[in-house]
Design a protein around this motif. Sequence first.
Motif, PDB file in Angstrom:
ATOM      1  N   ASP A 137      -3.478 -16.248  23.042  1.00 13.84           N
ATOM      2  CA  ASP A 137      -3.139 -17.324  22.133  1.00 13.84           C
ATOM      3  C   ASP A 137      -2.482 -18.855  23.049  1.00 13.84           C
ATOM      4  OD1 ASP A 137      -3.443 -15.663  19.772  1.00 13.84           O
ATOM      5  OD2 ASP A 137      -1.211 -14.952  19.811  1.00 13.84           O
ATOM      6  N   THR A 138      -2.600 -18.527  24.393  1.00 13.07           N
ATOM      7  CA  THR A 138      -2.271 -19.712  24.903  1.00 13.07           C
ATOM      8  C   THR A 138      -3.270 -20.572  25.312  1.00 13.07           C
ATOM      9  OG1 THR A 138      -0.456 -18.203  26.047  1.00 13.07           O
ATOM     10  CG2 THR A 138      -1.083 -20.228  27.264  1.00 13.07           C
ATOM     11  N   VAL A 139      -3.123 -21.968  25.040  1.00 16.23           N
ATOM     12  CA  VAL A 139      -4.192 -22.833  25.188  1.00 16.23           C
ATOM     13  C   VAL A 139      -3.636 -23.700  26.554  1.00 16.23           C
ATOM     14  CG1 VAL A 139      -5.320 -24.989  24.618  1.00 16.23           C
ATOM     15  CG2 VAL A 139      -4.708 -23.197  22.639  1.00 16.23           C
ATOM     16  N   THR A 140      -4.330 -24.040  27.477  1.00 12.72           N
ATOM     17  CA  THR A 140      -3.998 -24.981  28.751  1.00 12.72           C
ATOM     18  C   THR A 140      -4.859 -26.171  28.686  1.00 12.72           C
ATOM     19  OG1 THR A 140      -3.413 -22.813  29.740  1.00 12.72           O
ATOM     20  CG2 THR A 140      -3.808 -24.872  31.072  1.00 12.72           C
ATOM     21  N   ILE A 141      -4.198 -27.082  28.863  1.00  9.67           N
ATOM     22  CA  ILE A 141      -5.000 -28.483  29.168  1.00  9.67           C
ATOM     23  C   ILE A 141      -4.424 -29.030  30.528  1.00  9.67           C
ATOM     24  CG2 ILE A 141      -5.046 -30.953  28.291  1.00  9.67           C
ATOM     25  CD1 ILE A 141      -4.385 -30.164  25.490  1.00  9.67           C
ATOM     26  N   GLN A 142      -5.520 -29.082  31.219  1.00 10.75           N
ATOM     27  CA  GLN A 142      -5.135 -29.502  32.613  1.00 10.75           C
ATOM     28  C   GLN A 142      -5.787 -30.845  32.843  1.00 10.75           C
ATOM     29  OE1 GLN A 142      -6.638 -26.665  35.689  1.00 10.75           O
ATOM     30  NE2 GLN A 142      -6.639 -28.528  37.312  1.00 10.75           N
ATOM     31  N   THR A 143      -5.165 -31.903  33.100  1.00  5.81           N
ATOM     32  CA  THR A 143      -5.504 -33.254  33.616  1.00  5.81           C
ATOM     33  C   THR A 143      -5.655 -33.564  34.842  1.00  5.81           C
ATOM     34  OG1 THR A 143      -4.760 -33.854  31.238  1.00  5.81           O
ATOM     35  CG2 THR A 143      -5.394 -35.643  32.624  1.00  5.81           C
ATOM     36  N   GLU A 144      -6.674 -34.008  35.316  1.00  7.56           N
ATOM     37  CA  GLU A 144      -6.956 -34.256  36.741  1.00  7.56           C
ATOM     38  C   GLU A 144      -7.328 -35.815  36.808  1.00  7.56           C
ATOM     39  OE1 GLU A 144      -9.937 -31.990  38.180  1.00  7.56           O
ATOM     40  OE2 GLU A 144      -8.749 -29.866  37.984  1.00  7.56           O
ATOM     41  N   SER A 145      -6.383 -36.504  37.447  1.00  6.45           N
ATOM     42  CA  SER A 145      -6.475 -37.863  37.940  1.00  6.45           C
ATOM     43  C   SER A 145      -5.726 -38.275  38.997  1.00  6.45           C
ATOM     44  CB  SER A 145      -5.916 -38.858  36.523  1.00  6.45           C
ATOM     45  OG  SER A 145      -5.874 -39.811  36.589  1.00  6.45           O
ATOM     46  N   ILE A 146      -5.068 -39.460  39.010  1.00  4.83           N
ATOM     47  CA  ILE A 146      -4.302 -39.915  40.358  1.00  4.83           C
ATOM     48  C   ILE A 146      -3.184 -38.730  40.483  1.00  4.83           C
ATOM     49  CG2 ILE A 146      -2.940 -41.550  41.163  1.00  4.83           C
ATOM     50  CD1 ILE A 146      -4.723 -43.536  39.734  1.00  4.83           C
ATOM     51  N   LYS A 147      -2.636 -38.440  39.263  1.00  2.42           N
ATOM     52  CA  LYS A 147      -1.520 -37.372  39.101  1.00  2.42           C
ATOM     53  C   LYS A 147      -2.002 -36.537  38.257  1.00  2.42           C
ATOM     54  CE  LYS A 147       3.054 -36.214  38.426  1.00  2.42           C
ATOM     55  NZ  LYS A 147       4.603 -36.488  38.080  1.00  2.42           N
ATOM     56  N   SER A 148      -2.028 -35.128  38.584  1.00  2.23           N
ATOM     57  CA  SER A 148      -2.719 -34.222  37.752  1.00  2.23           C
ATOM     58  C   SER A 148      -1.467 -33.527  37.029  1.00  2.23           C
ATOM     59  CB  SER A 148      -3.179 -33.203  38.512  1.00  2.23           C
ATOM     60  OG  SER A 148      -4.528 -33.783  39.109  1.00  2.23           O
ATOM     61  N   THR A 149      -1.712 -33.036  35.909  1.00  2.00           N
ATOM     62  CA  THR A 149      -0.868 -32.461  35.070  1.00  2.00           C
ATOM     63  C   THR A 149      -1.215 -30.952  34.368  1.00  2.00           C
ATOM     64  OG1 THR A 149      -1.223 -33.435  32.917  1.00  2.00           O
ATOM     65  CG2 THR A 149       0.498 -34.286  34.270  1.00  2.00           C
ATOM     66  N   VAL A 150      -0.604 -30.341  33.879  1.00  2.00           N
ATOM     67  CA  VAL A 150      -1.058 -28.766  33.526  1.00  2.00           C
ATOM     68  C   VAL A 150       0.332 -28.433  32.500  1.00  2.00           C
ATOM     69  CG1 VAL A 150      -1.500 -26.524  33.486  1.00  2.00           C
ATOM     70  CG2 VAL A 150      -2.055 -28.082  35.414  1.00  2.00           C
TER      71      VAL A 150
END
Length: 136
Positions: free
Chosen positions: A48-61
């Motif tokens: 049931d857990t969705v993860t969005i990882q954004t990779e750029s100059i500063k990465s977030t999860v």
Amino acid sequence: MVEPFLGNWKLVSSENFENYMKELGVNSATRNTVGSAKVKIIISKDGDTVTIQTESIKSTVISFQLGIEFDETTADNRKVKGVITLDSGSMIHVQKWLGKETTIKRNIVDRKMVTVSFPNFVCASFFSVHMANTAS
């Protein structure tokens, strides 16, 4: 149904993103740097857990369950309360902080992810699928 969003996405183009960042209070040096960055988004699901990882100059999860509020630190260091829902095939991500609110709406159109952010400035970003991920 989150499955259409699963996969690795690469930014192809963006419209009005600098004005959107300005509205959020992002300083000009950061806006200039981020505006030219190559962005990759990885969306995955485990139970049931969705993860969005954004990779750029500063990465977030961020990891979340649909419809349940969670704490989030954005790439520009805002501490927000986020909630993500699905509505008519759209993934709706609402962020609230300090009496402000922004919405990020993701849709899949012709095998591309289209991201629109608002309220005051509409910003659109277009991502092509690099590799579909069908794991769930």
